[in-house]
Design a protein around this motif. Sequence first.
Motif, PDB file in Angstrom:
ATOM      1  N   THR A  37     -81.170  13.886  43.348  1.00 16.70           N
ATOM      2  CA  THR A  37     -80.036  13.242  44.018  1.00 16.70           C
ATOM      3  C   THR A  37     -78.836  14.175  44.159  1.00 16.70           C
ATOM      4  OG1 THR A  37     -79.351  12.316  41.884  1.00 16.70           O
ATOM      5  CG2 THR A  37     -80.716  10.919  43.307  1.00 16.70           C
ATOM      6  N   GLU A  38     -79.068  15.479  43.993  1.00 18.73           N
ATOM      7  CA  GLU A  38     -78.036  16.513  44.180  1.00 18.73           C
ATOM      8  C   GLU A  38     -76.807  16.292  43.292  1.00 18.73           C
ATOM      9  OE1 GLU A  38     -77.881  17.808  48.540  1.00 18.73           O
ATOM     10  OE2 GLU A  38     -78.621  15.740  48.679  1.00 18.73           O
ATOM     11  N   PRO A  39     -77.016  16.246  41.980  1.00 20.38           N
ATOM     12  CA  PRO A  39     -75.892  15.977  41.073  1.00 20.38           C
ATOM     13  C   PRO A  39     -74.956  17.176  40.928  1.00 20.38           C
ATOM     14  CG  PRO A  39     -77.842  16.530  39.812  1.00 20.38           C
ATOM     15  CD  PRO A  39     -78.279  16.452  41.253  1.00 20.38           C
ATOM     16  N   ASP A  40     -73.749  16.886  40.451  1.00 19.44           N
ATOM     17  CA  ASP A  40     -72.788  17.946  40.122  1.00 19.44           C
ATOM     18  C   ASP A  40     -72.945  18.394  38.673  1.00 19.44           C
ATOM     19  OD1 ASP A  40     -71.412  17.676  42.672  1.00 19.44           O
ATOM     20  OD2 ASP A  40     -70.618  15.795  41.874  1.00 19.44           O
ATOM     21  N   ILE A  41     -73.473  17.485  37.834  1.00 19.10           N
ATOM     22  CA  ILE A  41     -73.584  17.734  36.396  1.00 19.10           C
ATOM     23  C   ILE A  41     -75.005  17.415  35.955  1.00 19.10           C
ATOM     24  CG2 ILE A  41     -72.695  17.155  34.094  1.00 19.10           C
ATOM     25  CD1 ILE A  41     -70.168  16.064  35.546  1.00 19.10           C
ATOM     26  N   ILE A  65     -65.441  19.231  32.919  1.00 12.86           N
ATOM     27  CA  ILE A  65     -65.421  17.996  32.134  1.00 12.86           C
ATOM     28  C   ILE A  65     -64.368  18.146  31.035  1.00 12.86           C
ATOM     29  CG2 ILE A  65     -66.744  16.430  30.670  1.00 12.86           C
ATOM     30  CD1 ILE A  65     -69.270  17.459  32.032  1.00 12.86           C
ATOM     31  N   LYS A  66     -63.548  17.137  30.869  1.00 13.22           N
ATOM     32  CA  LYS A  66     -62.517  17.157  29.837  1.00 13.22           C
ATOM     33  C   LYS A  66     -62.609  15.885  29.008  1.00 13.22           C
ATOM     34  CE  LYS A  66     -57.534  17.796  29.156  1.00 13.22           C
ATOM     35  NZ  LYS A  66     -56.221  17.950  29.831  1.00 13.22           N
ATOM     36  N   LEU A  67     -62.663  16.050  27.698  1.00 12.09           N
ATOM     37  CA  LEU A  67     -62.708  14.925  26.765  1.00 12.09           C
ATOM     38  C   LEU A  67     -61.437  14.927  25.944  1.00 12.09           C
ATOM     39  CD1 LEU A  67     -66.341  15.536  25.386  1.00 12.09           C
ATOM     40  CD2 LEU A  67     -65.672  14.369  27.506  1.00 12.09           C
ATOM     41  N   GLU A  68     -60.819  13.775  25.831  1.00 11.65           N
ATOM     42  CA  GLU A  68     -59.577  13.662  25.072  1.00 11.65           C
ATOM     43  C   GLU A  68     -59.715  12.591  23.990  1.00 11.65           C
ATOM     44  OE1 GLU A  68     -56.529  12.865  27.956  1.00 11.65           O
ATOM     45  OE2 GLU A  68     -56.247  14.998  28.423  1.00 11.65           O
ATOM     46  N   GLU A  91     -63.087  20.832  26.320  1.00 16.03           N
ATOM     47  CA  GLU A  91     -63.089  21.175  27.736  1.00 16.03           C
ATOM     48  C   GLU A  91     -64.373  21.916  28.029  1.00 16.03           C
ATOM     49  OE1 GLU A  91     -60.033  22.311  30.233  1.00 16.03           O
ATOM     50  OE2 GLU A  91     -58.400  21.509  29.001  1.00 16.03           O
ATOM     51  N   ILE A  92     -65.148  21.418  28.978  1.00 19.66           N
ATOM     52  CA  ILE A  92     -66.411  22.026  29.368  1.00 19.66           C
ATOM     53  C   ILE A  92     -66.196  22.654  30.737  1.00 19.66           C
ATOM     54  CG2 ILE A  92     -68.830  21.573  29.932  1.00 19.66           C
ATOM     55  CD1 ILE A  92     -68.695  19.205  27.948  1.00 19.66           C
ATOM     56  N   VAL A 116     -62.370  10.339  29.375  1.00 26.11           N
ATOM     57  CA  VAL A 116     -63.324  11.312  29.915  1.00 26.11           C
ATOM     58  C   VAL A 116     -62.918  11.602  31.351  1.00 26.11           C
ATOM     59  CG1 VAL A 116     -65.740  11.808  30.463  1.00 26.11           C
ATOM     60  CG2 VAL A 116     -65.176  10.385  28.475  1.00 26.11           C
ATOM     61  N   TYR A 117     -62.781  12.889  31.671  1.00 25.68           N
ATOM     62  CA  TYR A 117     -62.446  13.306  33.033  1.00 25.68           C
ATOM     63  C   TYR A 117     -63.568  14.161  33.600  1.00 25.68           C
ATOM     64  CZ  TYR A 117     -57.571  11.881  32.244  1.00 25.68           C
ATOM     65  OH  TYR A 117     -56.436  11.170  31.984  1.00 25.68           O
ATOM     66  N   TYR A 118     -63.955  13.883  34.847  1.00 22.99           N
ATOM     67  CA  TYR A 118     -64.796  14.782  35.629  1.00 22.99           C
ATOM     68  C   TYR A 118     -63.874  15.403  36.673  1.00 22.99           C
ATOM     69  CZ  TYR A 118     -69.150  12.588  33.879  1.00 22.99           C
ATOM     70  OH  TYR A 118     -70.180  12.129  33.096  1.00 22.99           O
ATOM     71  N   GLY A 119     -63.593  16.693  36.531  1.00 21.79           N
ATOM     72  CA  GLY A 119     -62.560  17.277  37.365  1.00 21.79           C
ATOM     73  C   GLY A 119     -61.226  16.653  37.006  1.00 21.79           C
TER      74      GLY A 119
END
Length: 343
Positions: free
Chosen positions: A162-166, A3-6, A32-33, A67-70
């Motif tokens: 629900t098989e989340p990524d986060i 995860i990236k926050l700008e 950056e997470i 906000v970016y996921y990947g």
Amino acid sequence: MRIKLENLNKTYISVNEGAKNEVHAVDGVSLEIPENSIFGIIGKSGAGKSSLLRLVSLLESPDSGTVYYGDKRVDNLSKKDLILQRRRTGMIFQNFNLFSSRTAGKNIAYPMEIAKYPKEKIKARVKEMLSLVGLEDKINAPVSTLSGGQKQRVAIARALSTEPDILFCDEATSALDPNTTRQILSLIKEIQQKMSLTVVMVTHQMEVVRDACENVAVIEDGRVVESGSVKEIFTNPKKQTTRDFIKNIATEGAKQANDREEIKWSRESGSFILYFVGNATEKPILSMMAKEFDITFNILAAGISHVQGDEVGYMELDIIGKDDEIIRVIEWLRQNNVRVQKK
């Protein structure tokens, strides 16, 4: 999922006796997470940590920033794509947010029903999730019959159904006693490793960060004032807010976890704070220091904690001597794996 926050910003308008005031809940946050890790966001009440979580989890949109996921930008998704993206994340709340009218099993089934999973898949997944959280025999149990720890386990199972990524955790242990808190944190760590999840934990409890997280960001007035690995933050806190969190770790929780409680000899604060890491906690550092240099010292408080597999000692003391000798002492301590901060 990384995860990236700008430069995230979020302002709310509050009205008090007819007067409107702007509240900058999130003020220029960039973070950056890392993927496949547990990341802590800690701050005092009103610091902006929950507001930040709502932006990161896409429950709200920022006024500005990204906000970016990947490698995918997610803060500007269409309504349809936003719903689909949210299904790839799980959320655990402080007060469980379970349906009292549903059994444990039916609470876990709910997000899968919304996502229109086939009935047979829902049935199998509910059993799998209950087994994962150690509640196989509670599938038909009414929520009212469950303890606080069991309710949070059901909430965890529901979030993962629900098989989340986060996985986002908003003060997930604040309503629990210290022993149950440790059990839930241990479960989250175990699940994170099994499922290779990115877990983001918002908390005001530094012991939660110490026991569960690999990295942490400290929030104050809507801004990140300090961030880094938990071990680095614990042994070299740069901001007073961070030092206060470390100093005020709940002693009852420390005793329950077989940590040593902090002992204070005086109400006064020492001129220096020392942090001992790893094998430095086992050395007679102060005796060696007194023999090596023409100084005296007075210990005012001390304690020890376990952080990411290492022991971290904490000590407040005064060092009395000539200025040039004290400078030599500080350099010598640092060479011996002791972090030194002047108050």
